[in-house]
Design a protein around this motif. Structure first.
Motif, mmCIF file in Angstrom:
data_model
loop_
_atom_site.group_PDB
_atom_site.id
_atom_site.type_symbol
_atom_site.label_atom_id
_atom_site.label_comp_id
_atom_site.label_asym_id
_atom_site.label_seq_id
_atom_site.Cartn_x
_atom_site.Cartn_y
_atom_site.Cartn_z
ATOM 1 N N ILE A 376 4.730 -12.927 -8.451
ATOM 2 C CA ILE A 376 4.542 -13.194 -7.029
ATOM 3 C C ILE A 376 5.142 -12.027 -6.246
ATOM 4 O O ILE A 376 6.213 -11.518 -6.608
ATOM 5 N N HIS A 377 4.475 -11.594 -5.183
ATOM 6 C CA HIS A 377 4.901 -10.403 -4.433
ATOM 7 C C HIS A 377 6.379 -10.458 -4.062
ATOM 8 O O HIS A 377 7.112 -9.476 -4.237
ATOM 9 N N MET A 378 6.824 -11.598 -3.561
ATOM 10 C CA MET A 378 8.238 -11.752 -3.198
ATOM 11 C C MET A 378 8.864 -12.885 -4.017
ATOM 12 O O MET A 378 9.745 -13.596 -3.553
ATOM 13 N N ASP A 452 -1.464 -5.212 4.781
ATOM 14 C CA ASP A 452 -0.590 -4.154 4.270
ATOM 15 C C ASP A 452 -1.343 -2.832 4.156
ATOM 16 O O ASP A 452 -2.527 -2.732 4.501
ATOM 17 N N THR A 454 -2.544 -1.342 1.720
ATOM 18 C CA THR A 454 -3.679 -1.329 0.779
ATOM 19 C C THR A 454 -4.855 -2.134 1.306
ATOM 20 O O THR A 454 -5.881 -2.249 0.629
ATOM 21 N N GLN A 456 -4.645 -5.415 1.956
ATOM 22 C CA GLN A 456 -4.517 -6.810 1.545
ATOM 23 C C GLN A 456 -3.891 -7.639 2.667
ATOM 24 O O GLN A 456 -2.877 -7.246 3.247
ATOM 25 N N TYR A 458 -1.878 -10.778 4.320
ATOM 26 C CA TYR A 458 -0.757 -11.625 3.950
ATOM 27 C C TYR A 458 -0.359 -12.481 5.141
ATOM 28 O O TYR A 458 -0.744 -12.210 6.289
ATOM 29 N N THR A 476 1.067 -13.401 -0.058
ATOM 30 C CA THR A 476 -0.142 -12.581 -0.092
ATOM 31 C C THR A 476 -1.307 -13.360 -0.678
ATOM 32 O O THR A 476 -1.144 -14.429 -1.281
ATOM 33 N N LYS A 478 -2.996 -12.421 -3.205
ATOM 34 C CA LYS A 478 -2.819 -12.415 -4.657
ATOM 35 C C LYS A 478 -1.832 -13.495 -5.101
ATOM 36 O O LYS A 478 -1.984 -14.077 -6.179
ATOM 37 N N ASP A 479 -0.807 -13.769 -4.303
ATOM 38 C CA ASP A 479 0.141 -14.834 -4.629
ATOM 39 C C ASP A 479 -0.581 -16.174 -4.759
ATOM 40 O O ASP A 479 -0.342 -16.943 -5.693
ATOM 41 N N GLN A 482 -2.494 -16.396 -7.971
ATOM 42 C CA GLN A 482 -1.650 -16.662 -9.130
ATOM 43 C C GLN A 482 -1.329 -18.153 -9.256
ATOM 44 O O GLN A 482 -1.346 -18.714 -10.343
#
Length: 598
Positions: A376-378, A452, A454, A456, A458, A476, A478-479, A482
């Motif tokens: 996870i990003h954070m 961000d 890139t 992406q 969030y 994000t 992506k988070d 996941q």
């Protein structure tokens, strides 16, 4: 976010005083002294299992440990015997016949008279009135040294089942100790018991030192199978972890490690292989085979563990594939009735079981590390600085941070809460993507979205302005993905295993959530996003560390050992990856909110 004031809380029955933050609960204080309460309901105050007597402001009263806050000068009147009874209550199987494998028989030397031309072992069998088996050569040699001593009044026979494993001359009877271990991929916990009384003396947990070789079992299998040196190195890491726990338990309890005669262990299939020093290479390759599923009993001298070298080491039986002795331990602690239960143990490798004590189907499913904060990003583990709970009140996010410090990231329970809030508030679609266009423009929280470098997108849970001592806390795209993959793995596994077992979800008595993680997540949020199944009129409850409970039962009762031996015989392992419906069902079940088992 300033640190809270520290206060003193007393445990007069334990002769201990602790310092704890003022916003903590009585149950938190009990955990700090090594006597965690049985929070069956997940700390919601509904099961009443954590009732404890306290003395506060001159008044003595009973309170719920999971609800009542600590205060300066409070006395918590809990004993180790009470803690033991709470642990045994988690089995829901009535009273536990205390009957450990290790027993001590103190015999006066005056009773140890061997008849002319007879044998000392025959004398021992007659005096103990037990069918003692032939001891090891090491014990027979010690017998020649101590059996005819004249300067001691007692000879203590340490017996494991019907085998004499040690003989201790003394003037008083001695107390044997045992330790039950739950070896997790991430952490290891040990429970120290007085085997003469059945009293829980202490417990201690620490990180599994194998984590330096990889956070998941596949990484460790790859490393261990690389060479004989690698296998020895990773085995040494878990043995060092075990020894660290033993040293802490003995020092804290003021006992000698030479008093520990029995250590029992549970853990998943990979942990079992690595603990025993067995090459796990074929566990990671189809058809995913191990060395043995049987209970393994060793002499303590076989492994470099700091206990009495005459003692015994036992590893509980495995069930198939990646489903190991930790699941066996959980099943050992479940009620023994005719009702069907669905058991889910969340983690990097989620284990699932369905059935009753007559028949179980079990399976494992790769959840990935998202539920433990990894990937996870954070994300982070559940330590100081981790956001563990997220709510939204009047369009304002409220976060509970472990340690009451500036947030550093999200642990698993915080991630689930955050995504559940986003989904509930219409900020995330069922497919997991953030809202956009007209839906975004109309939403009152639209300004919390950003992009961000890139490209992406969030979402900001805690802004930089709201966290001046740290940085913004974000989720994000992506988070979310996941977590979708993790929930799809668990939910699909539950659906397919229920179908293969041959019942409908409505026939379940309850869903049981095992593992310490289950004590921290919001069950409603987990069901809302579809991480856990939701079935009409079928309750879900958390039993905490069910594996820890089961391995303690194994240590304390030979009846429980017999029941444990039967579990592999009535259990069928199902390899979900070979089910032709798995891939399609898995992809469909990535949708948030998909949570009903038919």
């Amino acid at each position: 976010m300033s640190a809270l004031e520290k206060i003193q809380v007393f445990f007069p029955l334990l002769d201990k005083t602790i310092t704890i933050e003022e916003d903590k609960l009585v149950s938190d204080a009990c955990s700090l002294v090594g006597l965690p309460q049985n929070l069956v309901c997940g700390g919601k105050g509904t099961c009443k299992k954590c009732l404890v007597t306290i003395r506060e402001n001159g008044h003595t009263k009973e309170v719920l440990g999971c609800q009542h806050p600590v205060s300066q000068g409070m006395s918590i009147l809990i004993s180790r015997e009470t803690a033991l009874s709470q642990i045994l209550e988690t089995t829901a199987n009535g009273s536990l016949p205390f009957d450990p494998c290790i027993k001590v028989f103190p015999v006066p030397y005056t009773d140890l008279t061997t008849l002319m031309c007879s044998y000392d072992l025959e004398t021992i069998r007659r005096v103990l009135d037990l069918p003692i088996t032939i001891p090891s050569l090491k014990v027979l040699k010690k017998l020649t040294e101590v059996f005819h001593l004249k300067d001691k009044s007692l000879l203590n026979f340490i017996v494991f089942n019907e085998e004499i494993i040690d003989l201790i001359p003394s003037d008083t009877s001695i107390a044997p100790y045992g330790v039950a271990f739950d070896i997790g991929t991430t952490s290891v916990v040990g429970y120290l018991y007085d085997l003469a009384t059945g009293v829980l003396v202490n417990q201690y947990s620490t990180l599994n030192k194998q984590i330096s070789f990889g956070g998941d079992v596949i990484s460790r299998i790859d490393f261990a199978s690389g060479s004989a040196e690698n296998l020895n190195e990773i085995q040494d890491a878990i043995l060092e972890t075990i020894n660290d726990i033993l040293v802490n338990l003995c020092e804290e309890s003021v006992i000698s490690n030479q008093s520990i005669y029995d250590c029992v262990f549970c853990g998943n299939s990979t942990m079992a292989h690595l603990f025993l020093g067995l090459n796990p290479i074929h566990l990671g390759l189809s058809p995913f085979t191990g060395i043995t599923k049987d209970i393994v009993v060793l002499n303590a001298s076989d492994l470099n563990i700091t206990m009495n070298p005459f003692g015994k080491i036992t590893f509980l039986p495995l069930l198939g594939g990646f489903v190991g002795a930790d699941t066996t331990s959980v099943l050992l602690g479940l009620p023994r009735d005719e009702s069907y239960r669905l058991m889910i143990d969340l983690g990097t490798n989620g284990e699932i079981a369905i059935g009753n004590y007559h028949k179980y189907f079990v399976a494992s499913t790769a959840c990935g590390p998202a539920l433990e904060g990894a990937g996870i990003h954070m994300g982070m583990r559940g330590t100081t600085g981790a956001i563990e709970k997220v709510t939204l009140v009047d369009n304002k996010f409220q976060c509970h941070v472990i340690g009451n410090v500036a947030p550093l990231g999200f642990c698993g329970s915080g991630i689930i809460d955050a995504i559940a809030v986003l989904f509930r508030e219409g900020l995330v679609h069922e497919k997991g993507n953030f809202i956009k266009d007209k839906a975004l423009e109309a939403h009152p929280l639209k300004n919390r979205f950003s992009i961000d470098e890139t490209g992406q997108r969030y979402f900001i849970i805690v802004s930089q302005a709201e966290n001046p001592d740290g940085k913004a806390m974000i989720i994000t795209q992506k988070d979310i993905r996941q977590v979708q993959l993790a929930k799809a793995a668990i939910y699909t596994g539950c659906c397919l295993l229920t179908k293969q077992f041959g019942i409908k979800g409505s026939q379940l008595k309850e869903i049981v959530l095992a593992g310490a993680f289950g004590n921290y997540i919001d069950l409603d949020n987990a069901q809302f996003i579809g991480l856990l199944p939701k079935i009409k009129d079928v309750p879900i409850r958390s039993i905490g560390n069910g594996a820890g409970t089961g391995v303690q039962l194994f240590l304390l009762s030979q009846d429980e050992i017999k029941l444990c031996e039967q579990i592999p015989e009535v259990t069928t392992h199902v390899e979900l990856a070979t089910d032709p419906n798995f891939s399609n069902a898995y992809m469909m079940n990535t949708a948030l909110g998909k949570n009903m088992i038919i």
